[in-house]
Every structure is written in structure tokens, then in C-alpha cells.
Design a protein around this motif. Sequence first.
Motif, mmCIF file in Angstrom:
data_model
loop_
_atom_site.group_PDB
_atom_site.id
_atom_site.type_symbol
_atom_site.label_atom_id
_atom_site.label_comp_id
_atom_site.label_asym_id
_atom_site.label_seq_id
_atom_site.Cartn_x
_atom_site.Cartn_y
_atom_site.Cartn_z
ATOM 1 N N ASP A 107 -25.665 -2.846 112.142
ATOM 2 C CA ASP A 107 -26.350 -3.728 113.088
ATOM 3 C C ASP A 107 -27.582 -4.331 112.422
ATOM 4 O O ASP A 107 -27.937 -3.986 111.292
ATOM 5 N N VAL A 108 -28.198 -5.291 113.114
ATOM 6 C CA VAL A 108 -29.466 -5.874 112.682
ATOM 7 C C VAL A 108 -30.506 -5.517 113.727
ATOM 8 O O VAL A 108 -30.325 -5.776 114.917
ATOM 9 N N ASN A 109 -31.595 -4.914 113.252
ATOM 10 C CA ASN A 109 -32.700 -4.534 114.129
ATOM 11 C C ASN A 109 -33.948 -5.250 113.637
ATOM 12 O O ASN A 109 -34.513 -4.892 112.618
ATOM 13 N N GLY A 110 -34.342 -6.305 114.363
ATOM 14 C CA GLY A 110 -35.446 -7.135 113.888
ATOM 15 C C GLY A 110 -35.033 -7.858 112.619
ATOM 16 O O GLY A 110 -34.134 -8.693 112.624
ATOM 17 N N THR A 111 -35.676 -7.536 111.507
ATOM 18 C CA THR A 111 -35.299 -8.101 110.204
ATOM 19 C C THR A 111 -34.627 -7.055 109.326
ATOM 20 O O THR A 111 -34.490 -7.255 108.118
ATOM 21 N N THR A 112 -34.198 -5.954 109.922
ATOM 22 C CA THR A 112 -33.646 -4.844 109.153
ATOM 23 C C THR A 112 -32.145 -4.740 109.363
ATOM 24 O O THR A 112 -31.669 -4.651 110.504
ATOM 25 N N LEU A 113 -31.398 -4.728 108.280
ATOM 26 C CA LEU A 113 -29.960 -4.465 108.311
ATOM 27 C C LEU A 113 -29.778 -2.959 108.198
ATOM 28 O O LEU A 113 -30.273 -2.335 107.256
ATOM 29 N N ARG A 114 -29.045 -2.376 109.168
ATOM 30 C CA ARG A 114 -28.973 -0.915 109.233
ATOM 31 C C ARG A 114 -27.527 -0.419 109.218
ATOM 32 O O ARG A 114 -26.620 -1.078 109.739
ATOM 33 N N LEU A 115 -27.345 0.759 108.659
ATOM 34 C CA LEU A 115 -26.119 1.537 108.796
ATOM 35 C C LEU A 115 -26.440 2.734 109.682
ATOM 36 O O LEU A 115 -27.408 3.461 109.417
#
Length: 809
Positions: free
Chosen positions: A149-157
Amino acid sequence: MSQSLRAKPKIRKPITTAIAFLGSFAVVWSAAGASPSLANDLNDNQFEAEFSEPAEGAPDGWSSLWNEGDWSTVGEDPTALRHVIEYGDTENLRRALTFDEPGDAGIVEGDVEVHAVMRVPGELGPTTRFGLGLQLDGEAGSENGLYLDVNGTTLRLNQYEDGEWSQLGSAHDLQGFEGGVWYNAVLRQHGDSLLGKFWAHGQDEPLEWQVEATGLGAEEPNLGRVGVFNAHEGGESETAYFSVGVAGEEAPRADADLIPEPDYDPLLTGFENRDGESWTTHEEELDFLAAVDGASDRVRVSEIASSANGLPINLVSIGNPAPPSDEEIAAGRSILVIGTQHGNEPAGQEMTLQLIRNLALTDEPELLEQLADTTIMVIPTMNPDGRIANIRQLASGLDMNRDHLELTSVEAQTMAQVIRDMQPDVIVDAHEKPTTLTGADLDALWPRNLAIDPTLRELSTEMVEDYIFADLEAAGISTAVYGGEDPGGAGDENEGIARNMFGLRHSAAVLIETPGLRVGTERVEYQMAAMDAVLRFQRENADRIEQVTNDAPINREADGLNQEPFYLFGADNDPPLEENTLDPAPCAYVLTPEQAAEVEHVLDFYGVQVQTGDGEVHVSMAQPMMTVVPFILDAGARSNLVEGTAVFDAAECPLGTIENVTAPAIAGDTEAGQTLTADAGTWNPEDVELSYQWLADGEPVEGATGSTFELTESHEGQMISVTVTGEQDRYEGASATSDEVGPVTVEDDGSEDPGDEDPGDEDDTSGTGELPETGSASMAFLAIAALLLLMAGATVIARKRLTEQGDVR
């Protein structure tokens, strides 16, 4: 009617093999390896879904997992799978939709890669945008799965394990995520490794994985469903394309023409072109400003800084028939409008962009007349990094609207510099309340800080109550005082907030706020109405506004000189406590060189004057920007940067630096024998003691220290100027030098100068026509020549007389 799905071979262009390096080992995928722009023919291990026509409910070939969601297919070019969780819907939020085609009835075992083209169609709601998942299984409350997912400007696993959430990896180098923009997302699992990448549709796919996690538990089989999901109140997403690759195959990539290029009017914002469906993107803003700049001579677009992430911050100046120079703006009348200090408050950006276009193209006489008299300056997006990410903060995580005292961020420094250099009479700060649905249509508030000149604060209050509130209420738009009438809370006197700092810097100012959960077009309409009211206020009160904003710094300087009380806390609706009042106020603060170096940049951005000497730095309160000095230097202030030593004995306090207001000048003729007179210019303070030093060709003339200067022949050919020095007790002196006059000439008395005669070529041995050097030999020669001439003349006369007597020989 359900839309059709395709999971069959499709003609595609060949691509090259790609290798992904993970830690100390490499994974080589098949000939269908990742390619930035192409995909292979589909084979038995590749599957894709495109959505052909709108319909309600989950499409055929897809299954709900965990909890039932609000799924549908919408739109055209492209048609997309839509999912929304309404605000107020707070139960059973984890809602997935899985693709049934790959694997055994949708259950995929082993290595797998999934790809989707997704967007948030309108306003960005929750910070987390969407979920692209694999190994999805379990029941509501005991969910399992891996997802990107994308949280703000952060791409996360991330991972769900028996309902418990954990983050496996993240990357903070995304350029951002904007509503209405289509993005590609890829999630791949290989053995115990999980990888992800993310990019805007139409751009090249990144060659490297942007985020990865390893050690997922190789002893357990990779098993589960693939699909998309949301899990947050207010979440909304659309998926235009979904594909899967199993058994080492890549997931096919969507065709580049899946998303057609829109046919937009360049003189409308992206928000307007989409009828308010989604906000104007950063790139659209830049294109729009360029189009307006090209369409009107009234507009000048200047990039004044770059954000922390390197994005441009633009200042747009508007005047009639053309915007004045920066120097002319500073000396004249102006209004500054600022949008989007907080990145998740987009209505202000839209209002400023529409304002720029409307003023650039208007033919309304009253606006044209106003633009001829007053420059309108606009910064549409003060925080472009936060706007792209749709977050309140700057890229650094700092709240910009709490940084207007300390000025630690480049964005706050940029705003401070604009105000210092342009000196706007009126400032509008456009904000929103992102989580607010109810209440007034628009809130507004003036600066409340008690260090602001009282007359100026009253002028700002008048702008809010008698113009903004009056005009909006007349138009059926409800209004309220931001923060309410009671002391404390959101509308306090905090000097680090822009609204108060604008007043401390001697501008009439207003904050406007709209409810962030209302319909976007309405919020922009309310802000435009408020801006129209501000323009009317300035048109009808231009002379008075100019007078009050000019008087404010003079009044506060006098208050500092007289050591009038200074309030470190307290607002116009919250009387200060005795312990928060400096009464009398210090006449100055003394800093060590180390302290002065620490606050040097802040004092410079505010235009605060300092005096140095005896190893100390003195900051006088008798200056226009005394309004910020105690907030920066006093030990009792809310957020002081250093603790200066307060000085209360006026005899020990420098009053400032003497200022030369208009330069000295020289009157008189530059001819030897004439007397020149110095005009000392004007000075602040006016009653300074003046001294003079005359200069010839830039060098001091000994003894020439009066207000007049007599020219002599010795000054012939020289350029004359005068330096005037102003001095006064408790002030640091200053000097100013006039322009040069001259050169000095010597009057010709009409007598013949032998040195002017042309001696001819006889003695000109150089071939230049110059006279030979004179000396004792040449003088003797001239004497003999003269004697011979006299003798020859006498002989001629004698012969003439003899002839006349008839004795001719």
C-alpha cells in the motif's frame, strides 16, 4: 449487468529478461521478466482482468473475502472496479475482493506476482490509499495476507497474521500520491522474499524494486488468493486493470493507452476540467500557470524557491497593464495570497489558481483599476511536497504553520523573505479543516497577538467582520470566527502561526478555513467569495490601509524606545497575566557572539537590526521589528531561540543604527575658483549630527571637512564627491557618499601660451609632433635666436631709410 473478464492469450510484444538482485542472491524470472513498458503474450501462467462496462456489485469472476464491501464498476475510458468505505462506517473495515481465475479456483500456490492500475478518484481521504494483496485468506477478525500500500509518501509492505497487522518494509522516496492520478503497483513474492514497486501510469516502470522484505518463512508454502482491498473509513479506490503471473512468470503490464490522454482546456485547472472530481495535480498546476502567463501580459510567474524535495515554489505577480518590478511592488500597494501551507487542505490551492486566471483575463473596470494601483501576489502552493502526498506536514514532518518564528524550514524561510522584501499591505492565508463536515461554511480570523500595533489589529478585525462575514452572509454562505470567541484553542495568539506573524510584520491579515469533508466545489466557492470580499475591502480602503500599515512600524518603534509593556502571552480575547508581561520592557537584549550566530538567519529574515561592539551583540527594542525580538530572545517567551540578557537601563541601550534615507548631493559649478556646497540628504533620526569629508578622485582632501569646498587650479581634471557621516548618542553611526561631479576645469584667460605653439617637425625626432624637452641648452638657443632676429630687423630698417634718402648701394 456484469462486465466481461479475460484470462486467455493475447497478442503482445516481446520483452527482455530481467534480473532482480535480493541481498546475496539473484532471482531470474522467465522470458516474461519485468520490462518497463512491454508485456509478453499471455500463457497458461498469466492472467488479466479488464472491466468493460459499468455495473453494481462485484463483477463475475471475483469473490468477496473477510467482509462484504461496496463494490461496483464505473466510468468509461477506462471502466474501473470501484470500492468505497463511507465515513461513519467503522465496523468490519477489512474488505477484500479476490480474482478467481488464477490457481485452483483463485487459490494460488508458490511464487506469484500481481500488478494493478489504481487511483483514488477524488479527494484523498485516509492516509492509507489502497491494498494490493496476495496469500489472502482467513475470516473476518483473523485475516491473513501480504500486501502493498501507499501511506502518505511511503510505499509499504505489510502483513496480516491471524488478524494482527505488522509492517515488513517501507520506502520513503516516492514523489507522492495525488488524487485523480492513475498509478501502477506491482507486488511479487518469491520464496521468502516480498518486493514492491509503484509509479505513475504513462511513466517508465522503475528498473529496480523500491521496497523489499525477506525472511517470510520459507518452511510454509506460499498459498492464498490475490486481489485488492480497503481497510479504512473514508477509503475509496478504483482499479482499471489487474493481472497475475504465477510459477515464475511476471504479471502482464497494462497497455500504455489504457488511460487516454484527457482533452483539457489549458486555461482551466485540472479540478475545473474534471468538474471537481479530483484536485489539480502538481504537474497540472505548473502547466496551468504557464498557460495563464502566456495568455496575459498582466502576469509574471517567478520560481522563488524549491521545496525540501526539490519541487518549485512559485510566486505569481499580477498588475495592470503589467506587474511592476519587485522594487516597485515593495514601495507600492500590494496584497499577498497564500495557498496550501498544509498539504491536505487543497481548496486554498484551487482558489488561488482560479484567482490568478480571473485577474489575468478580467475586463471588469473596477478590478482593472485596482490592479493598476495595487499588485496582487499569489503563492498557490506553499507546501508542494505535502500537497502531492496529501499530508498536513512538510516532507520533513514539520508543521509549517508552527514554524513562522523559528524559520527552520526552507518553505517558512521563503515566505518570510517574500514578506520582508515585498512588504504586502494585506495577507490572506487559505486553509481548511480536513476532518470537519459540520459547522459554518467558512471560518475566518484576524491576528490576535497583543504585540501587534492595536490600530493594525483593529483594521484586520474590520476586514473579517465588516467585509468577509458581511459579504458571505449576504450571499447565503454561513460564517464563524475560527476557534470561537472564547480564549485559548485554535485561534490563539501563538507567534509561530502565520496569521499572527503577519500582523507582527505589520500587515493586515486574515486566515480563512473551509470544512474539509464538504463537496470540493463548494469549498472552493466559499474561499473565492472570501477573496472577493478582501479585494473589496482593499479597493474601498486603500489609502487608510496604506496609512495604518506605514504607521504600525513607526508606532512600535516608539513603544520600544519608551519601554512600553510587552506581552509574551495573551490575546485580544485573553488578557495577559502579570507574570507574562514585561513592564517595563527591556530597552535591548545583549547576545554573546555564539548566540548571535545561532539566530543570525532568523533576525535577517525579519529585518531586525543589530549592533556589534566590545565582543557583544546588542539588539535594540527601539526598531520597527521589536514586535518579534522578545519572542526570539527573552527567557520567558514561549519558543525563544536563545536566552539573551535583557537590559533595562536606557543609558546602556543602543537605539539602533542611523539610516541615510536619501543620499547626499553636491550643488555648484565645477570650475576652479568656484565653491561647491554639500546637500547632506535626509537621515533617520532626523536630528543626527553631521560631518563631512570631501574627496578628489575618491581620495580624501586634507582639511576639507566642512559643508562647502572651494575648488582651485590644483583640482583641475579631478572628480569631486563628499562623504557625509551621521552620528548620535546611543546610535551606531552611518556614512553615505554622494555621486561624483566634475571634472574640475580651469578658466582660459585669453593670453597666448608658447607651449601651445606648434614647433613644427624640425625638433620632432620622434615623429609624434610632440614638443622637445626644455632645458638650459634649449633656453640658450632661444636667446641667441631672438638676438639674431633683433639684429636682422635693425638692418632692414637701416637699409629702408638709406633707400628713402636716395643712397642706394
